[in-house]
Design a protein around this motif. Structure first.
Motif, PDB file in Angstrom:
ATOM      1  N   ALA A  83       0.835  -1.209   0.000  1.00 41.88           N
ATOM      2  CA  ALA A  83       0.000   0.000   0.000  1.00 41.88           C
ATOM      3  C   ALA A  83       0.866   1.253   0.000  1.00 41.88           C
ATOM      4  CB  ALA A  83      -0.930  -0.005   1.208  1.00 41.88           C
ATOM      5  N   TRP A  84       1.960   1.234   0.766  1.00 40.18           N
ATOM      6  CA  TRP A  84       2.858   2.398   0.817  1.00 40.18           C
ATOM      7  C   TRP A  84       3.475   2.641  -0.561  1.00 40.18           C
ATOM      8  CZ3 TRP A  84       8.013   3.607   0.070  1.00 40.18           C
ATOM      9  CH2 TRP A  84       8.436   4.832   0.604  1.00 40.18           C
ATOM     10  N   PHE A  85       3.946   1.575  -1.200  1.00 37.88           N
ATOM     11  CA  PHE A  85       4.561   1.741  -2.525  1.00 37.88           C
ATOM     12  C   PHE A  85       3.537   2.153  -3.576  1.00 37.88           C
ATOM     13  CE2 PHE A  85       8.332  -0.245  -0.789  1.00 37.88           C
ATOM     14  CZ  PHE A  85       9.311   0.545  -1.372  1.00 37.88           C
ATOM     15  N   GLN A  86       2.305   1.714  -3.440  1.00 33.13           N
ATOM     16  CA  GLN A  86       1.262   2.172  -4.364  1.00 33.13           C
ATOM     17  C   GLN A  86       1.021   3.663  -4.193  1.00 33.13           C
ATOM     18  OE1 GLN A  86      -2.061  -0.419  -3.595  1.00 33.13           O
ATOM     19  NE2 GLN A  86      -1.218  -2.086  -4.825  1.00 33.13           N
ATOM     20  N   GLN A  87       1.041   4.138  -2.962  1.00 34.17           N
ATOM     21  CA  GLN A  87       0.880   5.573  -2.730  1.00 34.17           C
ATOM     22  C   GLN A  87       2.075   6.350  -3.280  1.00 34.17           C
ATOM     23  OE1 GLN A  87      -0.317   6.842   1.169  1.00 34.17           O
ATOM     24  NE2 GLN A  87      -1.769   5.171   1.374  1.00 34.17           N
ATOM     25  N   LEU A  88       3.264   5.793  -3.128  1.00 35.17           N
ATOM     26  CA  LEU A  88       4.454   6.440  -3.680  1.00 35.17           C
ATOM     27  C   LEU A  88       4.336   6.524  -5.199  1.00 35.17           C
ATOM     28  CD1 LEU A  88       7.326   7.600  -3.195  1.00 35.17           C
ATOM     29  CD2 LEU A  88       8.182   5.262  -3.463  1.00 35.17           C
ATOM     30  N   ALA A  89       3.925   5.438  -5.833  1.00 37.60           N
ATOM     31  CA  ALA A  89       3.786   5.417  -7.294  1.00 37.60           C
ATOM     32  C   ALA A  89       2.689   6.364  -7.774  1.00 37.60           C
ATOM     33  CB  ALA A  89       3.500   3.995  -7.772  1.00 37.60           C
ATOM     34  N   ALA A  90       1.627   6.519  -6.978  1.00 37.84           N
ATOM     35  CA  ALA A  90       0.510   7.375  -7.370  1.00 37.84           C
ATOM     36  C   ALA A  90       0.748   8.854  -7.047  1.00 37.84           C
ATOM     37  CB  ALA A  90      -0.771   6.908  -6.661  1.00 37.84           C
ATOM     38  N   SER A  91       1.823   9.127  -6.323  1.00 34.56           N
ATOM     39  CA  SER A  91       2.103  10.515  -5.937  1.00 34.56           C
ATOM     40  C   SER A  91       2.497  11.332  -7.164  1.00 34.56           C
ATOM     41  CB  SER A  91       3.220  10.556  -4.894  1.00 34.56           C
ATOM     42  OG  SER A  91       4.465  10.240  -5.489  1.00 34.56           O
ATOM     43  N   ALA A  92       2.566  12.625  -6.968  1.00 34.26           N
ATOM     44  CA  ALA A  92       2.944  13.532  -8.058  1.00 34.26           C
ATOM     45  C   ALA A  92       4.448  13.551  -8.293  1.00 34.26           C
ATOM     46  CB  ALA A  92       2.453  14.949  -7.734  1.00 34.26           C
ATOM     47  N   LEU A  93       5.190  12.765  -7.524  1.00 37.05           N
ATOM     48  CA  LEU A  93       6.646  12.728  -7.678  1.00 37.05           C
ATOM     49  C   LEU A  93       7.036  12.011  -8.964  1.00 37.05           C
ATOM     50  CD1 LEU A  93       7.599  11.705  -4.033  1.00 37.05           C
ATOM     51  CD2 LEU A  93       7.388  14.011  -4.988  1.00 37.05           C
ATOM     52  N   GLY A  94       8.091  12.476  -9.571  1.00 40.93           N
ATOM     53  CA  GLY A  94       8.599  11.818 -10.772  1.00 40.93           C
ATOM     54  C   GLY A  94       9.346  10.542 -10.418  1.00 40.93           C
ATOM     55  N   PRO A  95       9.613   9.703 -11.418  1.00 38.15           N
ATOM     56  CA  PRO A  95      10.296   8.435 -11.163  1.00 38.15           C
ATOM     57  C   PRO A  95      11.656   8.612 -10.476  1.00 38.15           C
ATOM     58  CG  PRO A  95       9.455   8.503 -13.402  1.00 38.15           C
ATOM     59  CD  PRO A  95       9.246   9.864 -12.811  1.00 38.15           C
ATOM     60  N   LEU A  96      12.415   9.610 -10.869  1.00 41.39           N
ATOM     61  CA  LEU A  96      13.722   9.824 -10.244  1.00 41.39           C
ATOM     62  C   LEU A  96      13.551  10.196  -8.781  1.00 41.39           C
ATOM     63  CD1 LEU A  96      16.764   9.931 -10.476  1.00 41.39           C
ATOM     64  CD2 LEU A  96      16.574  12.315 -11.180  1.00 41.39           C
ATOM     65  N   GLN A  97      12.611  11.085  -8.481  1.00 44.08           N
ATOM     66  CA  GLN A  97      12.370  11.461  -7.088  1.00 44.08           C
ATOM     67  C   GLN A  97      11.918  10.262  -6.267  1.00 44.08           C
ATOM     68  OE1 GLN A  97       9.552  14.598  -7.984  1.00 44.08           O
ATOM     69  NE2 GLN A  97      10.928  16.096  -7.045  1.00 44.08           N
ATOM     70  N   ARG A  98      11.015   9.454  -6.824  1.00 46.21           N
ATOM     71  CA  ARG A  98      10.512   8.281  -6.102  1.00 46.21           C
ATOM     72  C   ARG A  98      11.628   7.298  -5.790  1.00 46.21           C
ATOM     73  NH1 ARG A  98       6.019   8.605  -9.965  1.00 46.21           N
ATOM     74  NH2 ARG A  98       6.949   6.883 -11.108  1.00 46.21           N
ATOM     75  N   SER A  99      12.647   7.232  -6.638  1.00 49.73           N
ATOM     76  CA  SER A  99      13.721   6.253  -6.452  1.00 49.73           C
ATOM     77  C   SER A  99      14.569   6.534  -5.215  1.00 49.73           C
ATOM     78  CB  SER A  99      14.609   6.194  -7.696  1.00 49.73           C
ATOM     79  OG  SER A  99      15.407   7.361  -7.803  1.00 49.73           O
ATOM     80  N   PHE A 100      14.447   7.712  -4.625  1.00 42.75           N
ATOM     81  CA  PHE A 100      15.235   8.055  -3.444  1.00 42.75           C
ATOM     82  C   PHE A 100      14.563   7.665  -2.133  1.00 42.75           C
ATOM     83  CE2 PHE A 100      17.202  10.957  -6.504  1.00 42.75           C
ATOM     84  CZ  PHE A 100      18.544  10.733  -6.219  1.00 42.75           C
ATOM     85  N   PHE A 101      13.388   7.049  -2.181  1.00 40.69           N
ATOM     86  CA  PHE A 101      12.643   6.714  -0.970  1.00 40.69           C
ATOM     87  C   PHE A 101      12.312   5.231  -0.923  1.00 40.69           C
ATOM     88  CE2 PHE A 101      11.882  11.146  -1.834  1.00 40.69           C
ATOM     89  CZ  PHE A 101      12.067  11.726  -0.589  1.00 40.69           C
ATOM     90  N   ARG A 102      12.347   4.685   0.295  1.00 39.97           N
ATOM     91  CA  ARG A 102      11.927   3.294   0.487  1.00 39.97           C
ATOM     92  C   ARG A 102      11.375   3.130   1.897  1.00 39.97           C
ATOM     93  NH1 ARG A 102      17.336  -0.337   1.310  1.00 39.97           N
ATOM     94  NH2 ARG A 102      18.289   1.010   2.857  1.00 39.97           N
ATOM     95  N   LEU A 103      10.624   2.070   2.085  1.00 46.09           N
ATOM     96  CA  LEU A 103      10.014   1.753   3.375  1.00 46.09           C
ATOM     97  C   LEU A 103      10.667   0.499   3.914  1.00 46.09           C
ATOM     98  CD1 LEU A 103       7.693   2.189   5.492  1.00 46.09           C
ATOM     99  CD2 LEU A 103       6.318   0.654   4.055  1.00 46.09           C
ATOM    100  N   HIS A 104      10.979   0.518   5.198  1.00 46.14           N
ATOM    101  CA  HIS A 104      11.548  -0.662   5.858  1.00 46.14           C
ATOM    102  C   HIS A 104      10.755  -0.933   7.128  1.00 46.14           C
ATOM    103  CE1 HIS A 104      14.727  -3.556   6.750  1.00 46.14           C
ATOM    104  NE2 HIS A 104      14.568  -3.196   8.009  1.00 46.14           N
ATOM    105  N   LEU A 105      10.060  -2.043   7.153  1.00 43.83           N
ATOM    106  CA  LEU A 105       9.289  -2.449   8.339  1.00 43.83           C
ATOM    107  C   LEU A 105      10.200  -3.255   9.237  1.00 43.83           C
ATOM    108  CD1 LEU A 105       5.964  -3.501   6.594  1.00 43.83           C
ATOM    109  CD2 LEU A 105       6.561  -1.291   7.569  1.00 43.83           C
ATOM    110  N   THR A 106      10.260  -2.875  10.507  1.00 43.24           N
ATOM    111  CA  THR A 106      11.129  -3.546  11.460  1.00 43.24           C
ATOM    112  C   THR A 106      10.294  -4.220  12.537  1.00 43.24           C
ATOM    113  OG1 THR A 106      11.337  -1.579  12.846  1.00 43.24           O
ATOM    114  CG2 THR A 106      12.960  -1.853  11.087  1.00 43.24           C
ATOM    115  N   GLU A 107      10.922  -5.106  13.262  1.00 45.38           N
ATOM    116  CA  GLU A 107      10.302  -5.746  14.425  1.00 45.38           C
ATOM    117  C   GLU A 107      11.292  -5.655  15.576  1.00 45.38           C
ATOM    118  OE1 GLU A 107       7.505  -9.273  13.554  1.00 45.38           O
ATOM    119  OE2 GLU A 107       9.249  -9.550  12.259  1.00 45.38           O
ATOM    120  N   SER A 108      10.837  -5.121  16.695  1.00 47.82           N
ATOM    121  CA  SER A 108      11.723  -5.058  17.858  1.00 47.82           C
ATOM    122  C   SER A 108      11.708  -6.417  18.555  1.00 47.82           C
ATOM    123  CB  SER A 108      11.346  -3.936  18.799  1.00 47.82           C
ATOM    124  OG  SER A 108       9.974  -3.766  18.896  1.00 47.82           O
ATOM    125  N   ALA A 109      12.820  -6.704  19.186  1.00 49.73           N
ATOM    126  CA  ALA A 109      12.974  -8.012  19.836  1.00 49.73           C
ATOM    127  C   ALA A 109      12.176  -8.124  21.102  1.00 49.73           C
ATOM    128  CB  ALA A 109      14.447  -8.251  20.146  1.00 49.73           C
TER     129      ALA A 109
END
Length: 105
Positions: free
Chosen positions: A79-105
């Motif tokens: 869902a996060w990446f779909q929102q990133l793709a649907a944003s008004a940002l261009g492909p180059l701008q989008r390439s600078f962002f990523r999501l990392h889901l973590t789990e604490s021990a």
């Protein structure tokens, strides 16, 4: 960063990189839709630098998903990446962002 969101923490290095790379508006946009997607989750924006190539830099949004099932994590990630793709940002701008889901021990 021009907007204040309660669940967002942006490291100074990420802000400096966004400014240097002309990504301040993009950072605001990603923060806005990330906060809307995960309103109760703390989000930490960090500059990640490839140890083998210091010119390869990205802003990673870290989110603690402790207790989530793998299906919930996959759905949130997609869902996060779909929102990133649907944003008004261009492909180059989008390439600078990523999501990392973590789990604490």
């Amino acid at each position: 960063m021009s907007l204040a969101l309660d669940n967002i923490l942006v490291d100074e290095e990420a802000l400096d990189f966004a400014d240097e790379a002309g990504l301040k508006v993009a950072l605001d946009e990603v923060a806005r839709f990330s906060s809307a997607a995960f309103p109760t989750m703390p989000l930490h924006f960090v500059l990640d630098i490839d140890p083998e190539n210091s010119r390869d830099r990205q802003i990673t949004v870290y989110m603690d998903a402790t207790g989530w099932s793998s299906q919930q994590m996959l759905a949130a990630h997609n869902a996060w990446f779909q929102q990133l793709a649907a944003s008004a940002l261009g492909p180059l701008q989008r390439s600078f962002f990523r999501l990392h889901l973590t789990e604490s021990a």
